[in-house]
Design a protein around this motif. Structure first.
Motif, PDB file in Angstrom:
ATOM      1  N   LEU A   1       0.824  -1.205   0.000  1.00 54.01           N
ATOM      2  CA  LEU A   1       0.000   0.000   0.000  1.00 54.01           C
ATOM      3  C   LEU A   1       0.863   1.263   0.000  1.00 54.01           C
ATOM      4  N   GLU A   2       1.926   1.246   0.789  1.00 57.30           N
ATOM      5  CA  GLU A   2       2.825   2.411   0.845  1.00 57.30           C
ATOM      6  C   GLU A   2       3.471   2.658  -0.522  1.00 57.30           C
ATOM      7  N   VAL A   3       3.919   1.586  -1.162  1.00 56.34           N
ATOM      8  CA  VAL A   3       4.553   1.714  -2.478  1.00 56.34           C
ATOM      9  C   VAL A   3       3.527   2.142  -3.525  1.00 56.34           C
ATOM     10  N   GLY A   4       2.305   1.592  -3.442  1.00 59.55           N
ATOM     11  CA  GLY A   4       1.276   1.969  -4.402  1.00 59.55           C
ATOM     12  C   GLY A   4       0.962   3.457  -4.360  1.00 59.55           C
ATOM     13  N   ALA A   5       0.823   4.011  -3.157  1.00 57.72           N
ATOM     14  CA  ALA A   5       0.556   5.448  -3.028  1.00 57.72           C
ATOM     15  C   ALA A   5       1.777   6.272  -3.421  1.00 57.72           C
ATOM     16  N   GLY A   6       2.959   5.822  -2.995  1.00 55.50           N
ATOM     17  CA  GLY A   6       4.182   6.556  -3.317  1.00 55.50           C
ATOM     18  C   GLY A   6       4.469   6.610  -4.803  1.00 55.50           C
ATOM     19  N   GLU A   7       4.155   5.514  -5.503  1.00 51.19           N
ATOM     20  CA  GLU A   7       4.376   5.477  -6.955  1.00 51.19           C
ATOM     21  C   GLU A   7       3.577   6.571  -7.657  1.00 51.19           C
ATOM     22  N   HIS A   8       2.292   6.685  -7.331  1.00 54.54           N
ATOM     23  CA  HIS A   8       1.456   7.688  -7.985  1.00 54.54           C
ATOM     24  C   HIS A   8       1.902   9.101  -7.614  1.00 54.54           C
ATOM     25  N   ALA A   9       2.315   9.303  -6.362  1.00 55.93           N
ATOM     26  CA  ALA A   9       2.795  10.625  -5.952  1.00 55.93           C
ATOM     27  C   ALA A   9       4.074  10.993  -6.699  1.00 55.93           C
ATOM     28  N   ALA A  10       4.986  10.021  -6.807  1.00 56.29           N
ATOM     29  CA  ALA A  10       6.246  10.285  -7.511  1.00 56.29           C
ATOM     30  C   ALA A  10       6.006  10.536  -8.996  1.00 56.29           C
TER      31      ALA A  10
END
Length: 291
Positions: free
Chosen positions: A236-245
């Protein structure tokens, strides 16, 4: 100096690229809302689960639970969680750099390192090391809890069979739209979780818990669930971080396109002025020749 046609073609191409990056920025922003809401909704569950595990595992006997077995660390397994798609700046590169540093440090200590890659981008780079034991690709775009359960079960089975003595999860923790930090979280063996100050305060105010059935029976059930939670929270952390990045990267790309168009427009105007000047000189020269 380039011709007018060449400069005009470049301007048109950069403007089309700007339209694409702007659209990708909007898509990433829309997806980020859903991914961030999902991640923030799961964080309280993770916190409460850790609190329950801290109360249970604090007095548990590690010899009774295979997943809590502490043995001499000869083999370390790193679970690397990255995205399946690129175009998100240095998001995946930061995670991979962290993994490479950890691999070098463990190997310098004489330990063997194996990798479990969750996400295509991490696997594409780390497969060159020849240390990837298993990989899971094309799941980060639409993963569910059963995906985390499958991954956690495989890792736990490998640990119980002696394939690894220590397991850590490497992922990017979402802090804000502009900040995602490569983070390492312990996974196996399951250790008594130390209470934070907030948890200690709540525990001291609520007193001791009385468990029914026994703590041992509850731990048998909670330990596999705990591994599922660790993996799913990282995803979940990576999924949100990917879209933010990606949103940030596409915004920077759009701004860069605007700067390139402005510079090319200046070049185009200079080339057009030079062309007009040459034509005027030809006309004047022809008129003088007729005289």
């Amino acid at each position: 100096m380039p011709s007018l046609k060449e400069v005009k073609t470049k301007i048109t191409g950069v403007k089309k690229t700007s339209q694409i990056t702007k659209a990708m920025n909007m898509v990433a922003a829309a997806r980020l809302r859903g991914a961030q809401d999902k991640m923030e909704a799961f964080r309280p569950y993770t916190s409460k689960f850790n609190e329950a595990m801290s109360n249970l595992s604090g007095g548990a006997n590690p010899d009774q639970f295979p997943l809590m077995e502490n043995r001499e660390v000869k083999t370390v397994e790193l679970v690397v969680v990255t995205s399946d798609r690129g175009l998100c700046g240095s998001f995946n590169a930061n995670i991979i750099k962290r993994v490479e540093k950890m691999m070098a440090a463990y190997e310098a200590e004489g330990k063997t390192v194996s990798l479990v890659c969750v996400g295509k981008k991490g696997y594409q780079i780390l497969k060159k090391t020849g240390k990837v034991r298993k990989f899971y690709s094309d799941i980060m775009s639409s993963f569910q809890m059963f995906n985390a359960r499958e991954i956690a079960t495989d890792i736990a089975d490998n640990f119980l069979k002696g394939g690894s003595d220590k397991v850590e999860v490497v992922f990017s923790k979402f802090r804000s739209v502009a900040s995602q930090i490569a983070t390492v979280a312990p996974m196996l063996p399951v250790q008594p979780i130390e209470n934070t100050e907030e948890v200690e305060a709540s525990s001291s105010s609520s007193g001791d818990y009385i468990y029914e059935p026994s703590e041992e029976e509850i731990m048998d059930v909670l330990q596999p669930l705990y591994l599922n939670v660790v993996v799913y929270a990282a995803m979940l952390e990576v999924g949100a971080g990917e879209h933010a990045a990606r949103m940030t990267a596409m915004d920077n790309a759009t701004n860069a396109c605007k700067d390139i168009v402005e510079n090319l427009t200046v070049v185009y105007n200079k080339a057009r002025q030079a062309a007009v000047t040459n034509e005027l000189m030809d006309i004047v020269g022809g008129a003088e020749a007729l005289k």
